[in-house]
Design a protein around this motif. Structure first.
Motif, mmCIF file in Angstrom:
data_model
loop_
_atom_site.group_PDB
_atom_site.id
_atom_site.type_symbol
_atom_site.label_atom_id
_atom_site.label_comp_id
_atom_site.label_asym_id
_atom_site.label_seq_id
_atom_site.Cartn_x
_atom_site.Cartn_y
_atom_site.Cartn_z
ATOM 1 N N VAL A 190 0.858 -1.182 0.000
ATOM 2 C CA VAL A 190 0.000 0.000 0.000
ATOM 3 C C VAL A 190 0.898 1.238 0.000
ATOM 4 N N ASN A 191 0.506 2.237 -0.769
ATOM 5 C CA ASN A 191 1.291 3.460 -0.848
ATOM 6 C C ASN A 191 0.385 4.650 -0.619
ATOM 7 N N THR A 192 0.946 5.829 -0.650
ATOM 8 C CA THR A 192 0.207 7.061 -0.407
ATOM 9 C C THR A 192 0.448 8.036 -1.543
ATOM 10 N N GLU A 193 -0.626 8.626 -2.036
ATOM 11 C CA GLU A 193 -0.518 9.735 -2.981
ATOM 12 C C GLU A 193 -0.377 11.005 -2.138
ATOM 13 N N PHE A 194 0.689 11.775 -2.376
ATOM 14 C CA PHE A 194 0.952 12.948 -1.536
ATOM 15 C C PHE A 194 1.722 14.002 -2.300
ATOM 16 N N ASN A 195 1.746 15.194 -1.708
ATOM 17 C CA ASN A 195 2.645 16.283 -2.079
ATOM 18 C C ASN A 195 3.300 16.750 -0.789
ATOM 19 N N SER A 196 4.572 17.124 -0.860
ATOM 20 C CA SER A 196 5.245 17.622 0.341
ATOM 21 C C SER A 196 6.351 18.597 -0.033
ATOM 22 N N ILE A 197 6.681 19.424 0.944
ATOM 23 C CA ILE A 197 7.774 20.387 0.790
ATOM 24 C C ILE A 197 8.616 20.325 2.061
ATOM 25 N N ILE A 198 9.912 20.306 1.892
ATOM 26 C CA ILE A 198 10.827 20.410 3.022
ATOM 27 C C ILE A 198 11.755 21.592 2.764
ATOM 28 N N VAL A 199 11.827 22.472 3.766
ATOM 29 C CA VAL A 199 12.627 23.693 3.676
ATOM 30 C C VAL A 199 13.726 23.651 4.719
ATOM 31 N N GLU A 200 14.901 24.076 4.336
ATOM 32 C CA GLU A 200 15.952 24.415 5.289
ATOM 33 C C GLU A 200 16.132 25.914 5.195
ATOM 34 N N GLY A 201 16.213 26.568 6.345
ATOM 35 C CA GLY A 201 16.333 28.016 6.304
ATOM 36 C C GLY A 201 16.850 28.607 7.595
ATOM 37 N N LYS A 202 16.892 29.918 7.590
ATOM 38 C CA LYS A 202 17.315 30.704 8.749
ATOM 39 C C LYS A 202 16.095 31.458 9.270
ATOM 40 N N ALA A 203 15.789 31.242 10.538
ATOM 41 C CA ALA A 203 14.655 31.924 11.154
ATOM 42 C C ALA A 203 15.136 33.151 11.905
ATOM 43 N N SER A 204 14.295 34.161 11.905
ATOM 44 C CA SER A 204 14.585 35.370 12.682
ATOM 45 C C SER A 204 13.270 35.957 13.159
ATOM 46 N N LEU A 205 13.365 36.765 14.190
ATOM 47 C CA LEU A 205 12.206 37.488 14.687
ATOM 48 C C LEU A 205 12.160 38.836 13.984
ATOM 49 N N VAL A 206 11.038 39.128 13.380
ATOM 50 C CA VAL A 206 10.893 40.371 12.629
ATOM 51 C C VAL A 206 10.701 41.515 13.617
ATOM 52 N N SER A 207 11.539 42.535 13.504
ATOM 53 C CA SER A 207 11.413 43.699 14.386
ATOM 54 C C SER A 207 10.881 44.927 13.641
ATOM 55 N N ASP A 208 11.045 44.965 12.332
ATOM 56 C CA ASP A 208 10.582 46.101 11.541
ATOM 57 C C ASP A 208 9.049 46.136 11.546
ATOM 58 N N PHE A 209 8.483 47.255 11.992
ATOM 59 C CA PHE A 209 7.036 47.387 12.126
ATOM 60 C C PHE A 209 6.305 47.136 10.810
ATOM 61 N N ASP A 210 6.773 47.723 9.729
ATOM 62 C CA ASP A 210 6.088 47.574 8.441
ATOM 63 C C ASP A 210 6.111 46.137 7.943
ATOM 64 N N GLU A 211 7.229 45.449 8.138
ATOM 65 C CA GLU A 211 7.298 44.051 7.728
ATOM 66 C C GLU A 211 6.380 43.188 8.593
ATOM 67 N N LYS A 212 6.337 43.462 9.900
ATOM 68 C CA LYS A 212 5.429 42.728 10.785
ATOM 69 C C LYS A 212 3.979 42.944 10.364
ATOM 70 N N LYS A 213 3.640 44.186 10.077
ATOM 71 C CA LYS A 213 2.268 44.509 9.659
ATOM 72 C C LYS A 213 1.918 43.791 8.363
ATOM 73 N N MET A 214 2.840 43.776 7.411
ATOM 74 C CA MET A 214 2.607 43.080 6.145
ATOM 75 C C MET A 214 2.374 41.591 6.395
ATOM 76 N N ALA A 215 3.229 40.983 7.228
ATOM 77 C CA ALA A 215 3.099 39.545 7.505
ATOM 78 C C ALA A 215 1.776 39.239 8.201
ATOM 79 N N LEU A 216 1.445 40.022 9.214
ATOM 80 C CA LEU A 216 0.194 39.785 9.937
ATOM 81 C C LEU A 216 -1.024 40.048 9.054
#
Length: 157
Positions: A91-117
């Motif tokens: 038995v198998n599974t039909e699927f789609n998936s994505i795996i990301v490697e990246g750098k996380a950061s906390l957004v401090s810029d008000f305009d960027e935070k507002k855009m994201a939210l």
């Protein structure tokens, strides 16, 4: 690496589509105690970056400050492929998936935070998109950004 993981790759357009329609992804961080920490997060994908929001304190925030290397995973199971199968191991599974490697950061810029939210509101509660986000809420909410370093999408049908 199994052969199909090399041949069943999603295109950039398919990856973008899955990022846009998926509601939950899993954020993997490193804890200072040496153990990985994975949690489900609502997210948006904007300009080849992933944004998430949450409380400004907690384990995920501590982990990102400890080590900004993260993994992010999105998947969708489409169906089980068992028609005509007589052996449970086949038995198998039909699927789609994505795996990301990246750098996380906390957004401090008000305009960027507002855009994201605002993007999060548009994705999850589009009926509230015309409402103004209070500055106090923007300032008091943690917004995590993942700058994508590597991204691989896979499928199986």
């Amino acid at each position: 690496m199994r052969h199909r993981t090399k041949t069943h790759l999603l295109t950039k357009e398919q990856i973008d589509d899955l990022f846009k329609r998926a509601e939950v992804g899993r954020l993997g961080t490193f804890s200072s105690n040496g153990f990985p920490y994975v949690l489900p997060m609502h997210f948006v994908y904007v300009d080849n970056k992933i944004y998430m929001h949450g409380l400004p304190k907690g384990k995920k925030i501590d982990n990102i400050k400890f080590n900004s290397n993260v993994c992010f995973e999105v998947d969708e199971m489409l169906s089980l492929l068992y028609e005509g199968v007589e052996n449970p191991c086949d038995v198998n599974t039909e699927f789609n998936s994505i795996i990301v490697e990246g750098k996380a950061s906390l957004v401090s810029d008000f305009d960027e935070k507002k855009m994201a939210l605002s993007s999060i509101v548009a994705k999850f509660t589009p009926h509230l998109v015309d409402k103004e986000l209070p500055s106090k809420m923007i300032n008091g909410t943690a917004v995590i950004k993942i700058d994508i370093l590597e991204c691989v999408g896979r499928y199986y049908k």
